[in-house]
Design an enzyme around this catalytic site. Structure first.
Site, mmCIF file in Angstrom:
data_model
loop_
_atom_site.group_PDB
_atom_site.id
_atom_site.type_symbol
_atom_site.label_atom_id
_atom_site.label_comp_id
_atom_site.label_asym_id
_atom_site.label_seq_id
_atom_site.Cartn_x
_atom_site.Cartn_y
_atom_site.Cartn_z
ATOM 1 N N HIS A 1 0.816 -1.217 0.000
ATOM 2 C CA HIS A 1 0.000 0.000 0.000
ATOM 3 C C HIS A 1 0.848 1.266 0.000
ATOM 4 O O HIS A 1 0.477 2.261 -0.628
ATOM 5 C CB HIS A 1 -1.015 -0.035 1.146
ATOM 6 C CG HIS A 1 -2.172 -0.937 0.830
ATOM 7 N ND1 HIS A 1 -2.192 -2.271 1.183
ATOM 8 C CD2 HIS A 1 -3.297 -0.721 0.111
ATOM 9 C CE1 HIS A 1 -3.303 -2.829 0.712
ATOM 10 N NE2 HIS A 1 -3.982 -1.913 0.059
ATOM 11 N N HIS B 1 5.489 -14.506 6.870
ATOM 12 C CA HIS B 1 5.991 -13.359 7.631
ATOM 13 C C HIS B 1 4.969 -12.859 8.634
ATOM 14 O O HIS B 1 5.248 -12.713 9.813
ATOM 15 C CB HIS B 1 6.408 -12.215 6.699
ATOM 16 C CG HIS B 1 7.194 -11.166 7.410
ATOM 17 N ND1 HIS B 1 6.585 -10.182 8.173
ATOM 18 C CD2 HIS B 1 8.513 -10.958 7.515
ATOM 19 C CE1 HIS B 1 7.530 -9.416 8.704
ATOM 20 N NE2 HIS B 1 8.707 -9.865 8.325
ATOM 21 N N GLU C 1 5.364 -12.777 12.556
ATOM 22 C CA GLU C 1 4.939 -11.515 13.170
ATOM 23 C C GLU C 1 3.440 -11.276 13.093
ATOM 24 O O GLU C 1 2.977 -10.147 13.250
ATOM 25 C CB GLU C 1 5.680 -10.342 12.486
ATOM 26 C CG GLU C 1 7.172 -10.341 12.785
ATOM 27 C CD GLU C 1 7.937 -9.257 12.029
ATOM 28 O OE1 GLU C 1 7.310 -8.277 11.598
ATOM 29 O OE2 GLU C 1 9.156 -9.408 11.881
ATOM 30 N N HIS D 1 14.919 -14.015 8.320
ATOM 31 C CA HIS D 1 13.870 -14.738 9.066
ATOM 32 C C HIS D 1 14.030 -16.256 8.911
ATOM 33 O O HIS D 1 13.847 -17.004 9.864
ATOM 34 C CB HIS D 1 12.486 -14.333 8.564
ATOM 35 C CG HIS D 1 12.046 -12.982 9.059
ATOM 36 N ND1 HIS D 1 12.006 -12.661 10.393
ATOM 37 C CD2 HIS D 1 11.629 -11.881 8.391
ATOM 38 C CE1 HIS D 1 11.576 -11.410 10.528
ATOM 39 N NE2 HIS D 1 11.346 -10.912 9.323
HETATM 40 CO CO CO Z 1 10.491 -9.073 8.979
#
Ligand code: CO
Length: 285
Positions: A114, A171, A201, A233
């Site tokens: 966005h 993620h 997350e 990650h």
């Molecule tokens: Co991250």
């Protein structure tokens, strides 16, 4: 063919191409936008996308931008300059591009995507720009979710025995679009009860996946990132040796863990889905 005829052919061709370029001032370009990675081995995933896009549009210049300020700053300290989307678009306008197809290489239409839409909106009025279009991220609708479900099922889950489960590490996001992760899990469930998705997350949580995997008698977990690249990650939060990594937590729970250290962008089938979104907007330019 003798040399003289060949030379005539080549010069006619060059003249023709030159005339064509003079007749139209349009210059189309492609800008690929990813979160970015500072993990050197992970960037081979980006090379795969770059090669496939260039093969699809051999005459079009392809440039890159990273949305992550943190990654760009880190790379800059290591001596590598990567543009932000805004910087890249300004440079492309200065270099005479009139039509630009911007492809988001994000996984869900979250905040990174966005923000990119906002930047592109503000860049439409740059001098010389006629149109900039943005291609959707990987998971952006029913068709995407089905294509990815088929890919995940065929690639990883089909061959698994009853005591094994596949666990994807997504993620996750604070953005409302996080709902694409549990949404995707719904599609995955329809394909197989062996596929589980959790996020670092966001939601679903790893603990929830652990409960579900135990409920179906899982002994072995095949663990792989559902991230564009196998970067920080994947290396640390997923597969690291620390006590709180997913691998350690799963082993603590008694599972045998096998890791596939590959980002989504390393699979041609996944890159093809991003490219299909790019094709959609390239036609619109
Ligand atoms: Co991250």
């Amino acid at each position: 063919m003798n040399h003289k005829i060949l030379i005539v052919f080549v010069s006619l061709f060059v003249t023709f191409m030159g005339t064509k370029a003079q007749n139209t001032k349009d210059k189309k370009g492609i800008l690929l936008v990813t979160f970015g990675t500072s993990y050197p081995l992970a960037s081979k995933a980006f090379d795969n996308i770059d090669n496939k896009v260039k093969a699809q549009w051999p005459d079009v210049e392809v440039r890159w931008a990273y949305t992550s300020k943190f990654i760009r700053a880190k790379l800059q300290r290591q001596g590598t300059e990567i543009d932000s989307p805004a910087q890249a678009l300004v440079k492309m306008a200065e270099d005479g591009f009139t039509h630009i197809a911007v492809q988001s290489l994000h996984v869900i239409p979250g905040s990174e995507y966005h923000d990119l839409l906002e930047i592109v909106r503000s860049m439409q009025t740059l001098r010389g720009i006629v149109n900039i279009e943005v291609g959707s991220p990987l998971l952006c609708g029913h068709n995407d979710l089905q294509v990815m479900t088929d890919f995940i099922h065929n690639k990883f889950a089909k061959g698994l025995d009853e005591q094994s489960s596949l666990l994807l590490m997504g993620h996750g996001s604070h953005h409302n679009a996080n709902v694409f992760y549990p949404g995707f899990q719904y599609y995955l469930n329809a394909a197989s009860s062996k596929i589980h998705l959790a996020t670092v997350e966001g939601y679903p949580l790893l603990d929830e996946a652990i409960v579900k995997m135990k409920a179906r008698g899982t002994q072995k977990v095949l663990l792989t990132p559902f991230l564009s690249v196998a970067g920080d990650h994947a290396q640390n939060d997923m597969a690291g040796e620390e006590k709180d990594s997913w691998k350690s937590r799963l082993e603590e729970e008694g599972f045998y863990v096998e890791i596939i250290m590959k980002g989504l962008a390393e699979y041609d089938e996944v890159v093809d889905l991003w490219i299909s979104h790019l094709k959609d907007i390239y036609h619109e330019l």
